[in-house]
Every structure is written in C-alpha cells, then in structure tokens.
Design a protein around this motif. Structure first.
Motif, PDB file in Angstrom:
ATOM      1  N   ASP A  98       0.840  -1.197   0.000  1.00 16.65           N
ATOM      2  CA  ASP A  98       0.000   0.000   0.000  1.00 16.65           C
ATOM      3  C   ASP A  98       0.875   1.247   0.000  1.00 16.65           C
ATOM      4  OD1 ASP A  98       0.740   0.641   2.662  1.00 16.65           O
ATOM      5  OD2 ASP A  98      -0.993  -0.408   3.496  1.00 16.65           O
ATOM      6  N   GLY A  99       0.231   2.400  -0.030  1.00 19.29           N
ATOM      7  CA  GLY A  99       0.932   3.669  -0.136  1.00 19.29           C
ATOM      8  C   GLY A  99       1.754   4.045   1.080  1.00 19.29           C
ATOM      9  N   HIS A 100       1.583   3.315   2.168  1.00 19.76           N
ATOM     10  CA  HIS A 100       2.405   3.525   3.361  1.00 19.76           C
ATOM     11  C   HIS A 100       3.619   2.596   3.344  1.00 19.76           C
ATOM     12  CE1 HIS A 100      -0.659   6.064   5.178  1.00 19.76           C
ATOM     13  NE2 HIS A 100      -1.556   5.151   4.869  1.00 19.76           N
ATOM     14  N   PHE A 101       3.794   1.891   2.238  1.00 18.70           N
ATOM     15  CA  PHE A 101       4.843   0.896   2.058  1.00 18.70           C
ATOM     16  C   PHE A 101       4.725  -0.238   3.075  1.00 18.70           C
ATOM     17  CE2 PHE A 101       6.490   4.071  -0.744  1.00 18.70           C
ATOM     18  CZ  PHE A 101       7.112   3.330  -1.736  1.00 18.70           C
ATOM     19  N   ASP A 102       3.472  -0.573   3.422  1.00 14.01           N
ATOM     20  CA  ASP A 102       3.191  -1.781   4.193  1.00 14.01           C
ATOM     21  C   ASP A 102       2.966  -2.889   3.174  1.00 14.01           C
ATOM     22  OD1 ASP A 102       3.296  -0.525   6.696  1.00 14.01           O
ATOM     23  OD2 ASP A 102       1.180   0.032   6.585  1.00 14.01           O
ATOM     24  N   PHE A 103       3.806  -3.910   3.217  1.00 13.90           N
ATOM     25  CA  PHE A 103       3.702  -5.003   2.266  1.00 13.90           C
ATOM     26  C   PHE A 103       2.659  -5.999   2.748  1.00 13.90           C
ATOM     27  CE2 PHE A 103       7.679  -3.018   1.397  1.00 13.90           C
ATOM     28  CZ  PHE A 103       7.748  -3.033   0.003  1.00 13.90           C
ATOM     29  N   HIS A 104       1.773  -6.395   1.833  1.00 16.61           N
ATOM     30  CA  HIS A 104       0.668  -7.270   2.188  1.00 16.61           C
ATOM     31  C   HIS A 104       0.912  -8.714   1.774  1.00 16.61           C
ATOM     32  CE1 HIS A 104      -2.120  -4.055   3.482  1.00 16.61           C
ATOM     33  NE2 HIS A 104      -1.333  -3.322   2.714  1.00 16.61           N
ATOM     34  N   SER A 105       1.570  -8.916   0.654  1.00 14.72           N
ATOM     35  CA  SER A 105       1.827 -10.299   0.232  1.00 14.72           C
ATOM     36  C   SER A 105       2.903 -10.346  -0.849  1.00 14.72           C
ATOM     37  CB  SER A 105       0.549 -10.949  -0.301  1.00 14.72           C
ATOM     38  OG  SER A 105       0.170 -10.380  -1.537  1.00 14.72           O
TER      39      SER A 105
END
Length: 107
Positions: A54-61
C-alpha cells in the motif's frame, strides 16, 4: 479594471484567495490519503513474482510461482523479487504524484 468585487478577485490588494488555496490543499490531502490506502501489485518475470503493497509501504503479500524456484539459480529468484518490489514502488510513486496534481515533492 473590472467590476469584480475584491472578495472574488484573487489579486485584489495583493492578497491571494486564501479560501480557494485552502480548498485546493484539502483536496490534495484527500487525494494523497486515498492514494496511500490503495494497494498496488508489482510484478516481474511475466507475473512469476508478485508483490502487493500500500501507499504507506506496508507489504501485504508476495506470491512466487513455483516454476520460478530453481535451487541452482537462486540469484534469478532474488532478481525477480527485487524487480517486483521496484515495480510496486514505481506504481506507488506515480499514483502519489497523480494524487498531488503532478507535483514532485522529492519523495
């Protein structure tokens, strides 16, 4: 000179239209927040490696197709993961610039 009242003329008295400026800034912030919450998918190797962030650079997968795994060529898999991360990052940067009206804030 026009008959425009001073409160409608952004150059009247040398003062900018602060209401319009505030409205524009609020719209840019709303667009930036929407862009930050959006999840993008970076891919490499024709989709063999996919990364969602996401745009917060939180990686989801991260998804790796089994055909991309070659124990004799780990460097290729590393390159594919790195390329997918870079693709996702580029998409985020492009989306954020678009949300800010094309302004590049150096970020």
């Amino acid at each position: 000179m026009t008959d425009t009242p001073d409160d409608q003329n952004p150059l009247a008295g040398g003062m900018p239209d602060l209401g319009g400026l505030l409205e524009s800034a609020q719209q840019m912030m709303a667009n930036a927040q929407a862009a930050a919450s959006q999840i993008v998918e970076g891919a490499s190797g024709g989709g063999l490696v996919k990364v969602q962030v996401d745009g917060h650079f939180d990686f989801h997968s991260i998804t790796i197709d089994p055909s991309a795994v070659d124990p004799d060529d780990v460097a290729l898999l590393e390159d594919l993961v790195l390329a997918a991360l870079r693709d996702a990052s580029a998409q985020l940067q492009s989306g954020q610039q678009g949300a800010l009206g094309g302004m590049d804030l150096g970020g």
